[in-house]
Design a protein around this motif. Structure first.
Motif, PDB file in Angstrom:
ATOM      1  N   ILE A   1       0.837  -1.115  -0.091  1.00  0.00           N
ATOM      2  CA  ILE A   1       0.118   0.063  -0.087  1.00  0.00           C
ATOM      3  C   ILE A   1       0.938   1.107  -0.093  1.00  0.00           C
ATOM      4  CG2 ILE A   1      -1.769   1.457   1.402  1.00  0.00           C
ATOM      5  CD1 ILE A   1      -2.829  -1.331   2.212  1.00  0.00           C
ATOM      6  N   SER A   2       1.785   1.184   0.919  1.00  0.00           N
ATOM      7  CA  SER A   2       2.998   2.351   0.829  1.00  0.00           C
ATOM      8  C   SER A   2       3.424   2.519  -0.529  1.00  0.00           C
ATOM      9  CB  SER A   2       3.892   2.260   2.021  1.00  0.00           C
ATOM     10  OG  SER A   2       4.765   1.063   1.610  1.00  0.00           O
ATOM     11  N   CYS A   3       3.629   1.590  -1.257  1.00  0.00           N
ATOM     12  CA  CYS A   3       4.191   1.564  -2.763  1.00  0.00           C
ATOM     13  C   CYS A   3       3.168   2.127  -3.721  1.00  0.00           C
ATOM     14  CB  CYS A   3       4.907   0.146  -3.116  1.00  0.00           C
ATOM     15  SG  CYS A   3       6.441  -0.177  -1.869  1.00  0.00           S
ATOM     16  N   GLY A   4       2.084   2.039  -3.524  1.00  0.00           N
ATOM     17  CA  GLY A   4       0.976   2.739  -4.243  1.00  0.00           C
ATOM     18  C   GLY A   4      -0.121   1.621  -4.858  1.00  0.00           C
ATOM     19  N   ILE A   5       0.031   0.337  -4.172  1.00  0.00           N
ATOM     20  CA  ILE A   5      -1.076  -0.716  -4.476  1.00  0.00           C
ATOM     21  C   ILE A   5      -2.362   0.126  -4.285  1.00  0.00           C
ATOM     22  CG2 ILE A   5      -0.909  -2.057  -2.546  1.00  0.00           C
ATOM     23  CD1 ILE A   5      -1.713  -4.239  -4.263  1.00  0.00           C
ATOM     24  N   LYS A   6      -3.404  -0.202  -4.779  1.00  0.00           N
ATOM     25  CA  LYS A   6      -4.763   0.173  -4.600  1.00  0.00           C
ATOM     26  C   LYS A   6      -5.368  -1.292  -4.222  1.00  0.00           C
ATOM     27  CE  LYS A   6      -6.142   3.909  -7.416  1.00  0.00           C
ATOM     28  NZ  LYS A   6      -4.927   4.468  -7.900  1.00  0.00           N
ATOM     29  N   THR A   7      -5.858  -1.429  -2.900  1.00  0.00           N
ATOM     30  CA  THR A   7      -6.654  -2.522  -2.499  1.00  0.00           C
ATOM     31  C   THR A   7      -8.021  -3.132  -3.147  1.00  0.00           C
ATOM     32  OG1 THR A   7      -7.895  -1.548  -0.553  1.00  0.00           O
ATOM     33  CG2 THR A   7      -5.423  -2.167   0.020  1.00  0.00           C
ATOM     34  N   LEU A   8      -8.577  -3.999  -2.978  1.00  0.00           N
ATOM     35  CA  LEU A   8      -9.818  -4.222  -3.222  1.00  0.00           C
ATOM     36  C   LEU A   8     -10.822  -3.309  -2.938  1.00  0.00           C
ATOM     37  CD1 LEU A   8      -9.533  -8.005  -2.744  1.00  0.00           C
ATOM     38  CD2 LEU A   8      -9.852  -7.286  -5.042  1.00  0.00           C
ATOM     39  N   ARG A   9     -10.855  -2.920  -1.812  1.00  0.00           N
ATOM     40  CA  ARG A   9     -12.026  -1.970  -1.406  1.00  0.00           C
ATOM     41  C   ARG A   9     -11.542  -0.552  -2.075  1.00  0.00           C
ATOM     42  NH1 ARG A   9     -14.027  -2.264   4.934  1.00  0.00           N
ATOM     43  NH2 ARG A   9     -14.922  -4.515   4.535  1.00  0.00           N
ATOM     44  N   GLN A  10     -10.497  -0.044  -2.160  1.00  0.00           N
ATOM     45  CA  GLN A  10      -9.911   1.178  -2.810  1.00  0.00           C
ATOM     46  C   GLN A  10     -10.605   1.002  -4.190  1.00  0.00           C
ATOM     47  OE1 GLN A  10      -5.970   1.497  -2.127  1.00  0.00           O
ATOM     48  NE2 GLN A  10      -6.134   2.207   0.139  1.00  0.00           N
ATOM     49  N   ASP A  11     -10.387  -0.085  -4.951  1.00  0.00           N
ATOM     50  CA  ASP A  11     -10.821   0.026  -6.226  1.00  0.00           C
ATOM     51  C   ASP A  11     -12.300  -0.125  -6.158  1.00  0.00           C
ATOM     52  OD1 ASP A  11     -10.234  -0.299  -8.963  1.00  0.00           O
ATOM     53  OD2 ASP A  11     -10.835  -2.624  -9.018  1.00  0.00           O
ATOM     54  N   GLY A  12     -12.819  -0.886  -5.342  1.00  0.00           N
ATOM     55  CA  GLY A  12     -14.273  -0.959  -5.185  1.00  0.00           C
ATOM     56  C   GLY A  12     -14.831   0.704  -5.058  1.00  0.00           C
ATOM     57  N   LEU A  13     -14.085   1.455  -4.244  1.00  0.00           N
ATOM     58  CA  LEU A  13     -14.568   2.636  -3.973  1.00  0.00           C
ATOM     59  C   LEU A  13     -14.586   3.397  -5.348  1.00  0.00           C
ATOM     60  CD1 LEU A  13     -15.633   4.886  -1.753  1.00  0.00           C
ATOM     61  CD2 LEU A  13     -13.023   5.329  -1.391  1.00  0.00           C
ATOM     62  N   ILE A  14     -13.615   3.449  -6.182  1.00  0.00           N
ATOM     63  CA  ILE A  14     -13.603   3.927  -7.281  1.00  0.00           C
ATOM     64  C   ILE A  14     -14.967   3.895  -8.198  1.00  0.00           C
ATOM     65  CG2 ILE A  14     -12.482   4.331  -9.797  1.00  0.00           C
ATOM     66  CD1 ILE A  14      -9.955   3.566  -8.033  1.00  0.00           C
ATOM     67  N   LYS A  15     -15.159   2.541  -8.258  1.00  0.00           N
ATOM     68  CA  LYS A  15     -16.467   2.231  -8.921  1.00  0.00           C
ATOM     69  C   LYS A  15     -17.911   2.752  -8.179  1.00  0.00           C
ATOM     70  CE  LYS A  15     -14.370  -1.557 -11.165  1.00  0.00           C
ATOM     71  NZ  LYS A  15     -13.017  -1.281 -10.923  1.00  0.00           N
ATOM     72  N   ILE A  16     -17.716   2.902  -6.851  1.00  0.00           N
ATOM     73  CA  ILE A  16     -18.811   3.441  -6.289  1.00  0.00           C
ATOM     74  C   ILE A  16     -19.116   4.774  -6.662  1.00  0.00           C
ATOM     75  CG2 ILE A  16     -19.671   4.319  -3.981  1.00  0.00           C
ATOM     76  CD1 ILE A  16     -18.279   1.664  -2.867  1.00  0.00           C
ATOM     77  N   LEU A  17     -18.025   5.446  -6.705  1.00  0.00           N
ATOM     78  CA  LEU A  17     -17.726   7.094  -6.954  1.00  0.00           C
ATOM     79  C   LEU A  17     -18.082   7.340  -8.379  1.00  0.00           C
ATOM     80  CD1 LEU A  17     -14.878   8.263  -4.884  1.00  0.00           C
ATOM     81  CD2 LEU A  17     -17.415   8.310  -4.438  1.00  0.00           C
ATOM     82  N   LYS A  18     -17.997   6.239  -9.422  1.00  0.00           N
ATOM     83  CA  LYS A  18     -18.389   6.322 -10.553  1.00  0.00           C
ATOM     84  C   LYS A  18     -19.828   6.007 -10.942  1.00  0.00           C
ATOM     85  CE  LYS A  18     -14.058   5.336 -12.870  1.00  0.00           C
ATOM     86  NZ  LYS A  18     -13.200   4.567 -14.055  1.00  0.00           N
TER      87      LYS A  18
END
Length: 578
Positions: free
Chosen positions: A543-560
């Motif tokens: 995560i500190s290296c920039g990986i997007k977790t499953l929830r973070q990727d899910g949040l992007i789709k929520i906001l879309k």
């Protein structure tokens, strides 16, 4: 059509003809043409009007409503009294294609799409021995209501009961034997099984479950990852054995074997689309349980662009799959879309200058230009033995359906180290967990760091139905849990959900898309693997290296506006970085 024939027809439809011409939906010349087409096609005037695009069904019904005084309704659960279903038999409803709604002042209110068929109404009155009142509804709504409240194939089941009663008497009187219904596959059973399959395919189901219990035979299907009961008549319990036998015959299985599990396959065509049905039968104390997995070409052969990958993840994955060697692992639970992702990746890199081999369990779809094998554990053909043989065929790319044991894992790693690109899957909760899983199998850390290039974790989330999509404010706790997981500042985020409509069967969702977590094995991650660091620490570093977790990727789709917060939380319940 003769002048006499036209006159006779017009005598039956004077009101309809008058108001259609009066409302300028129809000219007299058009009417003459329609009468001729009615003769040629043997359809009603209403059907011809809709078929020719002169009016939609809804426009026609609203005309009827306005000029004939009938109420035009949308059939909803509020319109239907459950007790009415017991008073009106299924064979009458399905034969005349109407839906009984309720009883008022001694009259039964029925929904029909053809108010001009007076003969039909008289026959219904005669059969029910009650007065009826007409309301208008669209044909498809009536069909769906019949299926929901009477069950799929209700008329077929009623006929089966009548015929089976006759069969039982005949067998006892003439042959002196017991009831032979269970082993008799008659045309009604065949029709019922076909109706179940067609309905499941129409509903976009991925699985059908036939489940025997002591007092019922339940049929469920999975749509967008969630199980729903299929509406079937309770009397279907009497034909459980015949239904099982029919499915076994279709799958070319042994109908006499009821003590051992069996697996088979059926190829069917519905409309212009072909489907592969994978059949699995398990014996239980109360009967045989059947699962039918429905596979289609369209659901498997998706491009990387249609999987739901965000631009950044798509670019990463596109770069990784074009590497000359290494291992790419896809992780996630059963039904999370791993096979679809692997097939999409293989299709992307499939070309005449690459030799691609796969070993799978089972082969879900034949990929043109790719050599595929299916394991046969009963004869010793496992992933490990297949992998050894594959190396002798000069491959560039190999796909191993699943890494299940140490031997397969070691062979996959050695294959990657000798200059091959290897795709495979693991059952873990997140990307970092795959490292721990390999270590637990007994793989040395240095082998993992030198062979594994990328680990992809994925889930499938349901997409909000476009037809009934609306903005809403989710529960504060739900929002807080998601906001805590994301790394991007939000400015007045908007959330959406599906209100529920006929298009999505009132679930609020229609279709699915993927959410992804892509872990690239860089030098920092390699160092942690060499030190056998726990997966939660590896994930924090990623995560500190920039990986997007499953929830973070899910949040992007929520906001879309693609999915809901509740849906993302549902599928990522255990995927929280500690």
């Amino acid at each position: 059509m003769t002048a006499k024939g036209e006159k006779k027809l017009l005598a039956k439809l004077p009101i309809m003809v008058d108001f259609l011409i009066k409302d300028k939906f129809l000219s007299k010349n058009q009417l003459d043409n329609l009468l001729q087409k009615q003769k040629d096609l043997n359809l009603s005037i209403q059907e011809i009007l809709i078929k020719e695009g002169i009016l939609s069904e809804e426009q026609l019904l609203k005309c009827f409503s306005e000029h004939l005084g009938y109420r035009f309704i949308k059939i909803t659960p509020q319109e239907i009294e459950p007790d009415i279903i017991k008073k009106v038999p299924a064979k009458l409803v399905t034969h005349y294609n109407f839906m009984p709604l309720k009883e008022e002042n001694g009259a039964i209110i029925i929904a029909t799409c053809d108010p001009l068929d007076v003969t039909l109404q008289d026959e219904i009155r005669l059969f029910l021995k009650k007065e009826i009142k007409i309301v208008l509804a669209k044909k498809e709504e009536i069909i769906q209501a019949i299926r929901k409240y009477y069950g799929i194939g209700a008329d077929t089941v009623e006929r089966m009961i009548i015929e089976s009663q006759n069969l039982e008497v005949l067998s006892k009187e003439q042959k002196g034997e017991g009831d032979i219904r269970d082993e008799t596959i008659d045309p009604s059973v065949i029709k019922f099984v076909n109706q179940i399959l067609v309905q499941a395919i129409s509903d976009r189901a991925t699985d059908i479950h036939f489940e025997p219990y002591e007092d019922e035979f339940r049929i469920r299907h999975r749509i967008d990852g969630v199980l729903y009961n299929m509406a079937i008549p309770p009397t279907i319990k009497h034909f459980e054995s015949s239904i099982v036998s029919r499915i076994k015959v279709m799958a070319n299985l042994d109908i006499a074997e009821k003590r051992l599990p069996q697996d088979g396959r059926i190829e069917v065509k519905v409309g212009h689309e072909e489907f592969d049905l994978r059949i699995s039968i398990l014996p239980t104390p109360l009967g045989e349980s059947i699962n039918i997995r429905i596979l289609t070409r369209g659901s498997l052969l998706l491009g990387l662009e249609r999987l739901g990958l965000e631009k950044e993840n798509r670019e990463i994955l596109n770069s990784i799959i074009h590497r000359p060697h290494g291992i790419i692992l896809v992780t996630g639970p059963t039904g999370s879309g791993k096979t679809t992702t692997l097939y999409a990746a293989l299709s992307k890199i499939n070309s005449t200058d690459k030799k691609i081999l796969t070993i799978e369990d089972p082969i879900e779809y034949q990929l043109k230009g790719i050599t595929q094998m299916q394991i046969q554990p009963k004869i010793g053909f496992t992933f490990a033995t297949g992998l050894r043989s594959m190396l002798r065929h000069d491959p560039d790319v190999m796909m191993v359906g699943e890494i299940r044991d140490l031997e397969t894992a070691e062979l996959a790693i050695r294959t990657a180290l000798t200059g091959h690109l290897v795709f495979s899957t693991l059952h873990t909760n997140d990307a970092a967990g795959a490292v721990t899983r390999l270590l637990d199998m007994g793989i040395e850390p240095y082998l993992i760091t030198s062979s594994v290039d990328c680990i992809i974790a994925q889930r499938l989330v349901r997409i909000i139905c476009d037809t009934c999509k609306e903005e809403y404010l989710p529960d504060e706790d739900v929002v807080k849990e998601l906001i805590d997981e994301q790394t991007v500042k939000l400015k007045s985020p908007k959330f959406y959900r599906g209100r529920g409509c006929a298009s999505c069967k009132f679930s609020g969702y229609k279709g699915r898309t993927g959410i992804y977590e892509i872990l690239l094995i860089n030098d920092d991650i390699r160092q942690l693997i060499m030190e056998r660091t726990p997966s939660n620490i590896i994930k924090q570093k990623a995560i500190s290296c920039g990986i997007k977790t499953l929830r973070q990727d899910g949040l992007i789709k929520i906001l879309k506006g693609l999915t809901t917060p509740e849906e993302v939380l549902r599928v990522t319940h255990q995927d929280i970085a500690d």
